[in-house]
Design a protein around this motif. Structure first.
Motif, PDB file in Angstrom:
ATOM      1  N   GLN A  86       6.183   5.046  -1.381  1.00  0.00           N
ATOM      2  CA  GLN A  86       5.135   5.857  -0.760  1.00  0.00           C
ATOM      3  C   GLN A  86       4.167   6.384  -1.816  1.00  0.00           C
ATOM      4  OE1 GLN A  86       4.498   6.204   2.424  1.00  0.00           O
ATOM      5  NE2 GLN A  86       2.735   7.510   2.034  1.00  0.00           N
ATOM      6  N   ALA A  87       4.689   6.846  -2.945  1.00  0.00           N
ATOM      7  CA  ALA A  87       3.834   7.356  -4.019  1.00  0.00           C
ATOM      8  C   ALA A  87       2.955   6.248  -4.575  1.00  0.00           C
ATOM      9  CB  ALA A  87       4.694   7.971  -5.130  1.00  0.00           C
ATOM     10  N   LEU A  88       3.486   5.048  -4.731  1.00  0.00           N
ATOM     11  CA  LEU A  88       2.692   3.923  -5.216  1.00  0.00           C
ATOM     12  C   LEU A  88       1.624   3.533  -4.201  1.00  0.00           C
ATOM     13  CD1 LEU A  88       5.490   1.719  -6.814  1.00  0.00           C
ATOM     14  CD2 LEU A  88       3.706   3.000  -8.008  1.00  0.00           C
ATOM     15  N   LYS A  89       1.986   3.564  -2.929  1.00  0.00           N
ATOM     16  CA  LYS A  89       1.038   3.221  -1.868  1.00  0.00           C
ATOM     17  C   LYS A  89      -0.127   4.202  -1.844  1.00  0.00           C
ATOM     18  CE  LYS A  89       0.845   2.306   3.087  1.00  0.00           C
ATOM     19  NZ  LYS A  89       1.615   2.290   4.338  1.00  0.00           N
ATOM     20  N   GLU A  90       0.172   5.485  -2.027  1.00  0.00           N
ATOM     21  CA  GLU A  90      -0.877   6.500  -2.060  1.00  0.00           C
ATOM     22  C   GLU A  90      -1.831   6.296  -3.222  1.00  0.00           C
ATOM     23  OE1 GLU A  90       1.256  10.168  -2.128  1.00  0.00           O
ATOM     24  OE2 GLU A  90       1.839  10.031  -0.009  1.00  0.00           O
ATOM     25  N   ARG A  91      -1.380   5.646  -4.278  1.00  0.00           N
ATOM     26  CA  ARG A  91      -2.210   5.391  -5.453  1.00  0.00           C
ATOM     27  C   ARG A  91      -2.853   4.004  -5.399  1.00  0.00           C
ATOM     28  NH1 ARG A  91       1.654   8.874  -6.457  1.00  0.00           N
ATOM     29  NH2 ARG A  91       1.416  10.523  -7.960  1.00  0.00           N
ATOM     30  N   GLY A  92      -2.690   3.322  -4.263  1.00  0.00           N
ATOM     31  CA  GLY A  92      -3.318   2.019  -4.090  1.00  0.00           C
ATOM     32  C   GLY A  92      -2.530   0.851  -4.633  1.00  0.00           C
ATOM     33  N   LEU A  93      -1.288   1.078  -4.958  1.00  0.00           N
ATOM     34  CA  LEU A  93      -0.427   0.009  -5.469  1.00  0.00           C
ATOM     35  C   LEU A  93       0.593  -0.354  -4.408  1.00  0.00           C
ATOM     36  CD1 LEU A  93       0.222   1.517  -8.979  1.00  0.00           C
ATOM     37  CD2 LEU A  93      -1.380  -0.302  -8.426  1.00  0.00           C
TER      38      LEU A  93
END
Length: 95
Positions: free
Chosen positions: A77-84
């Motif tokens: 989720q944290a990576l997704k929020e950063r566009g990864l």
């Protein structure tokens, strides 16, 4: 050479606890044998690990796996929020 093992035990470690699950007879193909050795029972009795029941170690293992999956979800989720985007291991076969 193939191995026939009787009175086998599966030992599950979780933190500082362990549990032994009796598994019975196993046949292991020789090509799968990497290492074979004898257990020193005197050294095993000196271990700082605590032996617990089968039910308790399986519950501990389940809780540990749930915590690991929750941490992986938070990381994704944290990576997704950063566009990864990191593909999950269970979806890799789709690619």
């Amino acid at each position: 050479a193939n191995l026939v093992l009787h009175q086998t035990v599966e030992r599950i470690h979780v933190g500082a606890k362990y549990g032994d699950i009796p598994r019975g007879i196993f046949v292991v193909r020789g090509e799968n044998v990497v290492l074979l050795g004898e257990i020193d029972l005197e050294k095993e009795s000196d271990t700082p690990l605590q032996q617990v029941s089968i039910e308790e170690i399986l519950e501990e293992q389940r809780l540990e796996q749930q915590a690991r999956h929750a941490a992986e979800r938070l990381k994704a989720q944290a990576l997704k929020e950063r566009g990864l985007a990191v593909p999950r291991a269970d979806t890799l076969d789709e690619y």
